[in-house]
Design a protein around this motif. Structure first.
Motif, mmCIF file in Angstrom:
data_model
loop_
_atom_site.group_PDB
_atom_site.id
_atom_site.type_symbol
_atom_site.label_atom_id
_atom_site.label_comp_id
_atom_site.label_asym_id
_atom_site.label_seq_id
_atom_site.Cartn_x
_atom_site.Cartn_y
_atom_site.Cartn_z
ATOM 1 N N ARG A 162 80.443 53.053 4.623
ATOM 2 C CA ARG A 162 81.098 53.850 3.591
ATOM 3 C C ARG A 162 82.588 53.936 3.946
ATOM 4 O O ARG A 162 82.974 54.537 4.956
ATOM 5 C CB ARG A 162 80.456 55.228 3.538
ATOM 6 C CG ARG A 162 80.898 56.096 2.368
ATOM 7 C CD ARG A 162 80.090 57.385 2.312
ATOM 8 N NE ARG A 162 80.635 58.288 1.306
ATOM 9 C CZ ARG A 162 80.316 58.249 0.018
ATOM 10 N NH1 ARG A 162 79.436 57.349 -0.419
ATOM 11 N NH2 ARG A 162 80.862 59.095 -0.835
ATOM 12 N N HIS A 185 85.084 44.096 0.231
ATOM 13 C CA HIS A 185 84.262 44.138 -0.988
ATOM 14 C C HIS A 185 83.229 43.022 -0.960
ATOM 15 O O HIS A 185 82.039 43.236 -1.245
ATOM 16 C CB HIS A 185 85.175 44.017 -2.206
ATOM 17 C CG HIS A 185 84.492 44.202 -3.513
ATOM 18 N ND1 HIS A 185 84.025 43.143 -4.257
ATOM 19 C CD2 HIS A 185 84.190 45.322 -4.224
ATOM 20 C CE1 HIS A 185 83.471 43.594 -5.365
ATOM 21 N NE2 HIS A 185 83.559 44.919 -5.367
ATOM 22 N N GLY A 197 80.167 43.454 1.205
ATOM 23 C CA GLY A 197 79.145 44.397 0.762
ATOM 24 C C GLY A 197 79.339 45.822 1.215
ATOM 25 O O GLY A 197 78.431 46.646 1.056
ATOM 26 N N HIS A 198 80.499 46.139 1.756
ATOM 27 C CA HIS A 198 80.751 47.523 2.162
ATOM 28 C C HIS A 198 80.912 48.412 0.923
ATOM 29 O O HIS A 198 81.351 47.956 -0.138
ATOM 30 C CB HIS A 198 82.009 47.607 3.025
ATOM 31 C CG HIS A 198 81.838 46.976 4.374
ATOM 32 N ND1 HIS A 198 81.059 47.527 5.360
ATOM 33 C CD2 HIS A 198 82.352 45.816 4.880
ATOM 34 C CE1 HIS A 198 81.105 46.745 6.435
ATOM 35 N NE2 HIS A 198 81.876 45.709 6.167
ATOM 36 N N GLN A 199 80.578 49.670 1.078
ATOM 37 C CA GLN A 199 80.694 50.628 -0.015
ATOM 38 C C GLN A 199 82.101 51.219 0.008
ATOM 39 O O GLN A 199 82.405 52.095 0.819
ATOM 40 C CB GLN A 199 79.641 51.729 0.117
ATOM 41 C CG GLN A 199 79.634 52.713 -1.047
ATOM 42 C CD GLN A 199 78.625 53.827 -0.868
ATOM 43 O OE1 GLN A 199 77.972 53.931 0.176
ATOM 44 N NE2 GLN A 199 78.494 54.672 -1.877
ATOM 45 N N ILE A 200 82.947 50.760 -0.886
ATOM 46 C CA ILE A 200 84.333 51.229 -0.946
ATOM 47 C C ILE A 200 84.380 52.377 -1.945
ATOM 48 O O ILE A 200 84.357 52.166 -3.161
ATOM 49 C CB ILE A 200 85.279 50.091 -1.333
ATOM 50 C CG1 ILE A 200 85.145 48.941 -0.329
ATOM 51 C CG2 ILE A 200 86.731 50.598 -1.383
ATOM 52 C CD1 ILE A 200 85.896 47.691 -0.705
ATOM 53 N N VAL A 201 84.438 53.585 -1.428
ATOM 54 C CA VAL A 201 84.294 54.761 -2.288
ATOM 55 C C VAL A 201 85.623 55.233 -2.860
ATOM 56 O O VAL A 201 85.643 56.011 -3.819
ATOM 57 C CB VAL A 201 83.591 55.908 -1.527
ATOM 58 C CG1 VAL A 201 82.178 55.492 -1.129
ATOM 59 C CG2 VAL A 201 84.404 56.320 -0.299
ATOM 60 N N LEU A 238 86.931 49.680 -8.809
ATOM 61 C CA LEU A 238 86.958 50.581 -7.657
ATOM 62 C C LEU A 238 87.848 51.779 -7.978
ATOM 63 O O LEU A 238 88.927 51.613 -8.568
ATOM 64 C CB LEU A 238 87.496 49.855 -6.416
ATOM 65 C CG LEU A 238 86.679 48.658 -5.932
ATOM 66 C CD1 LEU A 238 87.381 47.985 -4.748
ATOM 67 C CD2 LEU A 238 85.267 49.071 -5.549
ATOM 68 N N ASP A 277 82.473 56.670 6.745
ATOM 69 C CA ASP A 277 82.223 56.095 8.059
ATOM 70 C C ASP A 277 83.539 55.693 8.710
ATOM 71 O O ASP A 277 83.751 55.901 9.904
ATOM 72 C CB ASP A 277 81.308 54.869 7.941
ATOM 73 C CG ASP A 277 79.900 55.238 7.537
ATOM 74 O OD1 ASP A 277 79.342 56.178 8.125
ATOM 75 O OD2 ASP A 277 79.360 54.582 6.623
#
Length: 305
Positions: A2, A20, A23-27, A56, A79
């Motif tokens: 995250r 991106h 596969g990371h979650q870019i919040v 995003l 994270d």
């Protein structure tokens, strides 16, 4: 993981794209608005444009010092935060909010060239090698511990070419670092070899023919594409985009620094001489020097300022 991404210029885009793609979650994407080239209207940064194109969420705070901005950042429950040429100082509350802290993509082999303009300073200083450091950020100016380092030759690259290469290298190294942070533990920077890369002042881009031909050629590469090394002739500014050293060490007999020694735009330095190979007149497209000289001869003995 995250992640919040924090970056602004084109240098930062490859890292955002790589995170991106991995596969990371870019919040959230934090970026600064950029002033337009002309006038006072602001425009979106390269990072802002890429983030919007990929749906995003983007945030553009003017500062991260307020309790409100820091609370919003902490609420992301991160994270890690990844930083690449963001352009704002990160207060301790921001640095400490993510579980794994903030990781920075820095365009030099630290501790050499801490600061704002590491690529240009490496070229101007004649460094043979530079690279990228993935750094665990702390409150100092690029003083944090190192997790990964990549290296490349400076060679005869322009600042633009070297920046693009380092941007791609930094993206790959950041993805590698995040693949297993416990495998790439932070290592303190050495105490020796610290140098600072001060922000480039536009006045530095005026070519100084009183220095050596080797140094003048470095100026040309260091300021390509921005702000563009230049000389003036008859009140008009000419950007010198590429040049070759034709006499590296010996002064040409009877030549005065800043004066052309032939009709092919060879310019005396101190010592040596350079020959312009690619030039841009104000308001005109870039062109080879030979093409320029067909339309605007610059004869031997012309003084350039």
């Amino acid at each position: 993981m995250r992640i919040a991404f924090m970056g602004t210029p084109p240098f930062a885009v490859p890292t955002l794209a790589a995170l991106h793609a991995a596969g990371h979650q870019i919040v959230a994407v934090y970026t600064q608005p950029r002033p337009a080239q002309r006038g006072k209207k602001v425009q979106q940064s390269a990072v802002h444009n890429w983030a919007e194109e990929h749906d995003l969420p983007v945030r553009t705070p003017k500062s991260l010092k307020s309790p409100e901005a820091q609370a919003e950042f902490a609420a992301l429950d991160l994270d890690v935060a990844v930083v690449a040429a963001y352009g704002l100082i990160l207060p301790q509350a921001i640095l400490s909010a993510p579980r794994e802290g903030c990781l920075n993509v820095h365009g030099s082999i630290l501790p050499r060239w801490r600061g704002a303009a590491p690529v240009q300073r490496a070229i101007l200083s004649g460094d043979g090698e530079t690279g990228v450091t993935i750094m665990q950020m702390d409150a100092g100016l690029d003083t944090g511990a190192m997790r990964l380092v990549g290296r490349t030759g400076v060679d005869d690259k322009t600042a633009g070419e070297l920046t693009d290469e380092l941007a791609a290298m930094g993206a790959a190294l950041m993805v590698k670092a995040l693949s297993d942070l416990h495998a790439f533990l932070p290592e303190a920077q050495p105490d020796d070899g610290v140098t600072y890369a001060a922000k480039i002042d536009k006045s530095e881009a005026r070519l100084d023919f009183l220095t050596s031909a080797v140094q003048v050629e470095r100026q040309v590469r260091a300021f390509n594409p921005m702000p563009g090394a230049f000389f003036e002739l008859d009140g008009e500014r000419y950007k010198l985009l590429a040049a070759e050293v034709v006499h590296p060490t010996n002064s040409i007999a009877g030549a005065t620094p800043g004066v052309t020694t032939d009709d092919a735009l060879t310019i005396a330095c101190n010592p040596g001489a350079i020959r312009a190979t690619r030039v841009q007149r104000a308001g005109k497209p870039a062109m080879d020097a030979a093409e320029l000289l067909r339309g605007r001869p610059i004869p031997q003995g012309t003084r350039l300022a």
